[in-house]
Design a protein around this motif. Structure first.
Motif, PDB file in Angstrom:
ATOM      1  N   PHE A 235       0.953  -1.219  -0.093  1.00 22.06           N
ATOM      2  CA  PHE A 235      -0.039  -0.143  -0.087  1.00 22.06           C
ATOM      3  C   PHE A 235       0.871   1.296   0.075  1.00 22.06           C
ATOM      4  CE2 PHE A 235      -2.188   3.474   2.407  1.00 22.06           C
ATOM      5  CZ  PHE A 235      -3.335   3.539   1.462  1.00 22.06           C
TER       6      PHE A 235
ATOM      7  N   LEU B 173       1.445   1.270  -4.334  1.00 24.12           N
ATOM      8  CA  LEU B 173       0.305   1.691  -4.961  1.00 24.12           C
ATOM      9  C   LEU B 173       0.491   3.258  -5.338  1.00 24.12           C
ATOM     10  CD1 LEU B 173      -2.816   1.479  -5.524  1.00 24.12           C
ATOM     11  CD2 LEU B 173      -3.186   2.026  -3.212  1.00 24.12           C
TER      12      LEU B 173
ATOM     13  N   ILE C 208      -5.603  -0.872   4.635  1.00 23.73           N
ATOM     14  CA  ILE C 208      -4.411  -0.900   3.859  1.00 23.73           C
ATOM     15  C   ILE C 208      -3.515  -2.093   3.896  1.00 23.73           C
ATOM     16  CG2 ILE C 208      -4.490   1.736   4.144  1.00 23.73           C
ATOM     17  CD1 ILE C 208      -2.390   1.143   6.646  1.00 23.73           C
TER      18      ILE C 208
ATOM     19  N   THR D 176      -2.567  -4.710   0.572  1.00 28.23           N
ATOM     20  CA  THR D 176      -1.331  -5.123   0.344  1.00 28.23           C
ATOM     21  C   THR D 176      -1.085  -6.304  -0.210  1.00 28.23           C
ATOM     22  OG1 THR D 176      -0.326  -3.375   1.758  1.00 28.23           O
ATOM     23  CG2 THR D 176       1.070  -5.455   1.359  1.00 28.23           C
TER      24      THR D 176
END
Length: 343
Positions: A133, A137, A292, A296
């Motif tokens: 995350f 991301l 979050i 992942t």
């Protein structure tokens, strides 16, 4: 679906590691459960009958070699990565298999690029740090937002978390990072990491709906300041965190995440708003979702899937945005995130 490839998960019993193991199985991979704590591995194996358990210590290269023997790839989910990343990467290089980790530690990720770039490139081994995350991301979103731009003046990554209940691993990693910085803060400006002791500003950020305008901590620096500049020509990379999330992760009294659904996800929601600027022009990419730590897992597993099926753009040490086709990768995450790219 995957074709039965074996993937070693180091730190499999940790909070994020458990999500990774579950998602690997959902995708058709065969996880090998590894890590430093044999009793915790045994307890996890009781939940996954038939999966192999291979305890390994980062100060015992032979045990790491055994953990990776016969595996097609390894995912390192064991922090602090300042301690685990280098030994597990060394083992991956010896085994000749791709390495992916979920490190959010800025210095640990920078070390991976510095220490292993030449050897990984020379051996044709793929090493993808921060495939998570934080770091992964944001890098994918920034790369997608750039589109046909080859450079930009600034990248801004605003994290719209409604709250942040940190795991024990997050706390341990944060403690290590603070010690490495001698209590200083870090930012990426003028094309380099800069350590400082300035107070962090509180600002207002206008997130897309449904979050809207929120109070954020400016220069709440995350791993994006390593991953994005590693391949994009952007001299100013700034990250922001909603004040309630920043308070939650900093408070010693914050609880750990509590599962609210059958997938084990917490109720936490997020919106990651990325803006890249060149001159007077802005381009934007936004992703939203739940938990979050849980999100992942599909990031890391999708990376492994692409590494093992040849859907890559380079070799050596590379961030998500450089290693993969960012827009296509993000679209593959559609079961797990909402996405809007408006270049």
């Amino acid at each position: 679906m995957a074709t039965g490839h074996t993937v070693t998960v180091y730190g499999a019993y940790g909070h994020t590691g458990r999500f990774v193991v579950a998602h690997l199985q959902e995708r058709g991979f065969v996880p090998v459960l590894s890590g430093r704590d044999a009793p915790k591995l045994k307890a996890l194996a009781d939940e996954y009958p038939g999966l192999e358990v291979r305890p390994a210590s980062v100060d015992d290269p032979a045990s790491l070699d055994h953990a990776l023997a016969g595996a097609a790839a390894v995912i390192n989910a064991a922090g602090p990565f300042a301690t685990t990343a280098a030994p597990v990467i060394e083992a991956a290089l010896r085994a000749g298999i791709p390495y992916v980790d979920v490190a959010a530690e800025i210095e640990a990720n920078a070390d991976t690029f510095t220490q292993f770039a030449d050897r990984a490139r020379d051996t044709g081994t793929a090493i993808v740090p921060a495939m998570a995350f934080y770091g992964g991301l944001g890098d994918l979103l920034a790369t997608a937002a750039m589109g046909d731009w080859t450079e930009a003046d600034e990248a801004h990554i605003a994290y719209g978390l409604d709250h942040w209940a940190p795991t024990d691993g997050t706390r341990a990693a944060g403690k290590v990072s603070a010690e490495r910085r001698n209590g200083r803060r870090v930012r990426f400006t003028k094309g380099q990491l800069e350590y400082h002791s300035d107070d962090l500003p509180t600002l207002r950020w206008s997130f897309p709906d449904p979050v809207g305008q929120r109070s954020v901590i400016g220069e709440f620096t995350m791993a994006d300041v390593v991953t994005i500049p590693s391949h994009l020509s952007i001299p100013e990379v700034r990250t922001y965190m909603t004040t309630e999330a920043a308070t939650g992760v900093a408070s010693p009294d914050s609880p750990t995440p509590t599962a609210v659904d059958e997938q084990g996800r917490s109720a936490q929601t997020f919106l990651v708003d990325v803006v890249v600027r060149r001159g007077g022009t802005e381009r934007r990419a936004v992703a939203g979702g739940q938990d979050i730590y849980a999100v992942t897992a599909p990031l890391a597993v999708e990376a492994v899937h692409r590494l093992l099926t040849g859907r890559t753009r380079t070799v050596g040490v590379a961030s998500a945005g450089e290693m993969f086709d960012a827009p296509d990768f993000l679209r593959a995450l559609s079961p797990h995130i909402s996405l809007e790219v408006a270049p």
